[in-house]
Design a protein around this motif. Structure first.
Motif, PDB file in Angstrom:
ATOM      1  N   THR A 235       0.843  -1.191   0.000  1.00 39.07           N
ATOM      2  CA  THR A 235       0.000   0.000   0.000  1.00 39.07           C
ATOM      3  C   THR A 235       0.883   1.248   0.000  1.00 39.07           C
ATOM      4  O   THR A 235       0.412   2.351   0.194  1.00 39.07           O
ATOM      5  N   ARG A 236       2.180   1.015  -0.235  1.00 42.42           N
ATOM      6  CA  ARG A 236       3.127   2.126  -0.189  1.00 42.42           C
ATOM      7  C   ARG A 236       2.817   3.227  -1.215  1.00 42.42           C
ATOM      8  O   ARG A 236       2.960   4.409  -0.897  1.00 42.42           O
ATOM      9  N   PRO A 237       2.351   2.890  -2.428  1.00 35.86           N
ATOM     10  CA  PRO A 237       2.037   3.961  -3.373  1.00 35.86           C
ATOM     11  C   PRO A 237       1.044   4.981  -2.809  1.00 35.86           C
ATOM     12  O   PRO A 237       1.121   6.168  -3.118  1.00 35.86           O
ATOM     13  N   LEU A 238       0.121   4.519  -1.953  1.00 34.98           N
ATOM     14  CA  LEU A 238      -0.824   5.459  -1.345  1.00 34.98           C
ATOM     15  C   LEU A 238      -0.085   6.443  -0.459  1.00 34.98           C
ATOM     16  O   LEU A 238      -0.398   7.629  -0.406  1.00 34.98           O
ATOM     17  N   LEU A 239       0.933   5.923   0.224  1.00 27.36           N
ATOM     18  CA  LEU A 239       1.726   6.779   1.093  1.00 27.36           C
ATOM     19  C   LEU A 239       2.472   7.799   0.245  1.00 27.36           C
ATOM     20  O   LEU A 239       2.564   8.980   0.607  1.00 27.36           O
ATOM     21  N   ILE A 240       2.966   7.354  -0.903  1.00 25.18           N
ATOM     22  CA  ILE A 240       3.686   8.273  -1.787  1.00 25.18           C
ATOM     23  C   ILE A 240       2.767   9.411  -2.204  1.00 25.18           C
ATOM     24  O   ILE A 240       3.148  10.576  -2.224  1.00 25.18           O
ATOM     25  N   ALA A 241       1.500   9.068  -2.502  1.00 20.03           N
ATOM     26  CA  ALA A 241       0.535  10.096  -2.885  1.00 20.03           C
ATOM     27  C   ALA A 241       0.385  11.122  -1.761  1.00 20.03           C
ATOM     28  O   ALA A 241       0.399  12.332  -1.993  1.00 20.03           O
ATOM     29  N   SER A 242       0.280  10.637  -0.511  1.00 20.35           N
ATOM     30  CA  SER A 242       0.134  11.558   0.613  1.00 20.35           C
ATOM     31  C   SER A 242       1.380  12.431   0.757  1.00 20.35           C
ATOM     32  O   SER A 242       1.282  13.629   1.019  1.00 20.35           O
ATOM     33  N   LEU A 243       2.552  11.809   0.592  1.00 15.42           N
ATOM     34  CA  LEU A 243       3.795  12.571   0.747  1.00 15.42           C
ATOM     35  C   LEU A 243       3.888  13.686  -0.297  1.00 15.42           C
ATOM     36  O   LEU A 243       4.301  14.801   0.015  1.00 15.42           O
ATOM     37  N   PHE A 244       3.483  13.369  -1.522  1.00 14.03           N
ATOM     38  CA  PHE A 244       3.443  14.392  -2.571  1.00 14.03           C
ATOM     39  C   PHE A 244       2.598  15.567  -2.100  1.00 14.03           C
ATOM     40  O   PHE A 244       2.959  16.725  -2.255  1.00 14.03           O
ATOM     41  N   GLY A 285      -0.990  17.787 -12.854  1.00 14.19           N
ATOM     42  CA  GLY A 285      -0.486  16.464 -13.232  1.00 14.19           C
ATOM     43  C   GLY A 285      -0.259  15.591 -12.022  1.00 14.19           C
ATOM     44  O   GLY A 285      -0.691  14.436 -11.971  1.00 14.19           O
ATOM     45  N   ILE A 286       0.411  16.165 -11.031  1.00 16.54           N
ATOM     46  CA  ILE A 286       0.683  15.399  -9.808  1.00 16.54           C
ATOM     47  C   ILE A 286      -0.630  14.954  -9.160  1.00 16.54           C
ATOM     48  O   ILE A 286      -0.776  13.820  -8.704  1.00 16.54           O
ATOM     49  N   GLN A 287      -1.609  15.877  -9.182  1.00 23.20           N
ATOM     50  CA  GLN A 287      -2.897  15.536  -8.553  1.00 23.20           C
ATOM     51  C   GLN A 287      -3.567  14.368  -9.266  1.00 23.20           C
ATOM     52  O   GLN A 287      -4.076  13.448  -8.629  1.00 23.20           O
ATOM     53  N   LEU A 288      -3.553  14.428 -10.588  1.00 19.29           N
ATOM     54  CA  LEU A 288      -4.178  13.336 -11.343  1.00 19.29           C
ATOM     55  C   LEU A 288      -3.430  12.030 -11.105  1.00 19.29           C
ATOM     56  O   LEU A 288      -4.024  10.970 -10.960  1.00 19.29           O
ATOM     57  N   PHE A 289      -2.098  12.116 -11.044  1.00 17.42           N
ATOM     58  CA  PHE A 289      -1.273  10.938 -10.801  1.00 17.42           C
ATOM     59  C   PHE A 289      -1.684  10.274  -9.475  1.00 17.42           C
ATOM     60  O   PHE A 289      -1.938   9.070  -9.391  1.00 17.42           O
ATOM     61  N   CYS A 290      -1.795  11.119  -8.442  1.00 21.04           N
ATOM     62  CA  CYS A 290      -2.152  10.580  -7.120  1.00 21.04           C
ATOM     63  C   CYS A 290      -3.576  10.039  -7.114  1.00 21.04           C
ATOM     64  O   CYS A 290      -3.870   9.017  -6.496  1.00 21.04           O
ATOM     65  N   LEU A 291      -4.438  10.741  -7.818  1.00 24.83           N
ATOM     66  CA  LEU A 291      -5.824  10.284  -7.909  1.00 24.83           C
ATOM     67  C   LEU A 291      -5.871   8.924  -8.613  1.00 24.83           C
ATOM     68  O   LEU A 291      -6.644   8.046  -8.254  1.00 24.83           O
ATOM     69  N   GLY A 292      -4.991   8.786  -9.605  1.00 23.81           N
ATOM     70  CA  GLY A 292      -4.905   7.519 -10.338  1.00 23.81           C
ATOM     71  C   GLY A 292      -4.513   6.387  -9.412  1.00 23.81           C
ATOM     72  O   GLY A 292      -5.092   5.299  -9.451  1.00 23.81           O
ATOM     73  N   ILE A 293      -3.506   6.640  -8.564  1.00 31.08           N
ATOM     74  CA  ILE A 293      -3.071   5.621  -7.600  1.00 31.08           C
ATOM     75  C   ILE A 293      -4.252   5.196  -6.743  1.00 31.08           C
ATOM     76  O   ILE A 293      -4.555   4.015  -6.569  1.00 31.08           O
ATOM     77  N   LEU A 294      -4.951   6.226  -6.233  1.00 32.59           N
ATOM     78  CA  LEU A 294      -6.115   5.967  -5.387  1.00 32.59           C
ATOM     79  C   LEU A 294      -7.138   5.124  -6.145  1.00 32.59           C
ATOM     80  O   LEU A 294      -7.710   4.170  -5.619  1.00 32.59           O
ATOM     81  N   GLY A 295      -7.352   5.511  -7.409  1.00 34.72           N
ATOM     82  CA  GLY A 295      -8.319   4.817  -8.248  1.00 34.72           C
ATOM     83  C   GLY A 295      -7.969   3.348  -8.423  1.00 34.72           C
ATOM     84  O   GLY A 295      -8.843   2.486  -8.411  1.00 34.72           O
ATOM     85  N   GLN A 296      -6.661   3.061  -8.565  1.00 38.10           N
ATOM     86  CA  GLN A 296      -6.236   1.674  -8.729  1.00 38.10           C
ATOM     87  C   GLN A 296      -6.641   0.827  -7.527  1.00 38.10           C
ATOM     88  O   GLN A 296      -7.170  -0.263  -7.660  1.00 38.10           O
ATOM     89  N   TYR A 297      -6.368   1.370  -6.351  1.00 34.75           N
ATOM     90  CA  TYR A 297      -6.737   0.615  -5.137  1.00 34.75           C
ATOM     91  C   TYR A 297      -8.242   0.478  -5.035  1.00 34.75           C
ATOM     92  O   TYR A 297      -8.763  -0.560  -4.648  1.00 34.75           O
ATOM     93  N   LEU A 298      -8.937   1.554  -5.387  1.00 37.54           N
ATOM     94  CA  LEU A 298     -10.398   1.529  -5.311  1.00 37.54           C
ATOM     95  C   LEU A 298     -10.955   0.461  -6.260  1.00 37.54           C
ATOM     96  O   LEU A 298     -11.846  -0.300  -5.899  1.00 37.54           O
TER      97      LEU A 298
END
Ligand code: UDP
Ligand code: MG
Length: 317
Positions: A235-244, A285-298
């Protein structure tokens, strides 16, 4: 019930062979399987072929083989569900105290099975797995990305995923039962084997080319598969999104301070349409990237909650 079954077949070896369009490989494979069973004459075997919705004559070949050998059993799916589902179906059908997974294309040498069995019998291991020491015969780009993938996933996942590990392995019943308890829909076997634990001994062997037919993996197929592996076991990518998010808040705060100071002290409001547009694009771009990560888990959660069967059987014997 399971206990009874386990006791009853304690010494039998079940071999599970997922097959997707393998009509050409199967006869060669069967010859090797026969050779293995001849090498171990006192050993009871069962061969479970899982036909993963093949479009060629795979099912016909399996049925023909079954006519001459009652150790052969099969499960045939209603469509192609993927190798992971085929492995799961095979494990469910297996009745042996020892269970091996084997590719149909002879890239996994069945001749190793007696060595693996001897190790499980005499040493304190629950599983003997194999890894390839080289990637001969594979495109360079693919090897490069594969290596990077293993580095990355082992950094961000708590489950150990061994570089070059094949699915080819022999396990004791206890480990098989543990794997069967993991009824998740998004199956990434390399992660599942690591996650259940148990003592695993690794054997290394040189990569072989498949005996006939073609691999079912394209480069992009593998790429998306690796992303699924990461999402399934970290679940580390989610953490990366938060760190961004945090990082950008801090940067924004400093920029605001600079602009206020500049305006107050030097009376110099920053002009600059281009820089503003660049920033909007960048942050957007960064926002969409992070949203994408979230979307994958969802999306994975969504599929998991539907509780669909992992595979559908058309016929079995
Ligand atoms: N396979 C399967 N379902 C699929 C794709 C592959 O059951 O959707 C089987 C295939 O028949 C073979 C094994 O999985 O026995 C490995 O497939 P392949 O050789 O294409 O993969 P590679 O060895 O290139 O990783
Ligand atoms: Mg192969």
């Amino acid at each position: 019930m399971r206990l009874l079954k386990t006791l009853h077949y304690m010494d039998k070896i079940s071999l599970i062979i997922p097959c997707y369009n393998e009509e050409e490989s199967l006869p060669y494979l069967y010859k090797e399987l026969e050779a293995v069973s001849e090498k171990m004459p006192d050993q009871e075997f069962e061969f479970i072929f899982v036909n993963d919705g093949s479009a060629d004559k795979t099912m016909y070949v399996i049925k023909e083989l079954k006519k001459g050998d009652e150790r052969i059993h099969y499960v045939s799916f209603s469509r192609n569900f993927g190798k992971e589902a085929a492995i799961y179906a095979g494990l469910q059908k297996s009745t042996g105290g020892y269970v091996a997974l084997l590719d149909a294309d002879l890239q996994d040498p069945p001749s190793l099975i007696d060595e693996m069995y001897a190790i499980l019998k005499n040493e304190d291991y629950d599983c003997v797995a194999t890894r390839r020491v080289d990637r001969k015969g594979e495109p360079r780009v693919r090897s490069f990305f594969a290596k990077e993938f293993y580095k990355l996933i082992n950094k961000i996942s708590d489950t150990e995923i061994v570089d070059g590990a094949r699915d080819f392995r022999l396990m004791k019943r206890q480990m098989v039962d543990a794997i069967l308890e993991m009824g998740e829909y998004n199956r990434f076997p390399k992660g599942i084997f690591g996650w259940v634990g148990f003592n695993t001994k690794w054997l290394a062997y040189e990569n072989r080319e498949r005996i006939a037919g073609e691999t079912k993996w394209s480069f992009f197929g593998l790429f998306f598969y690796s992303l699924e592996g990461i999402i399934a076991f970290s679940t580390r990518p989610l953490l990366i999104a938060s760190l961004f998010g945090i990082l950008f808040c801090i940067i924004a705060f400093f920029l605001i301070c600079v602009i206020i100071a500049k305006t107050l002290i030097w009376d110099d409001p920053v002009a600059g349409y281009p820089s503003t547009i660049c920033l909007i694009f960048f942050i957007g771009g960064i926002q969409l990237f992070c949203l994408g990560i979230l979307g994958q888990y969802l999306s994975k959660t969504y599929l998991e909650t539907k509780n669909r069967p992992i595979y559908i059987v058309k016929e079995q014997a």
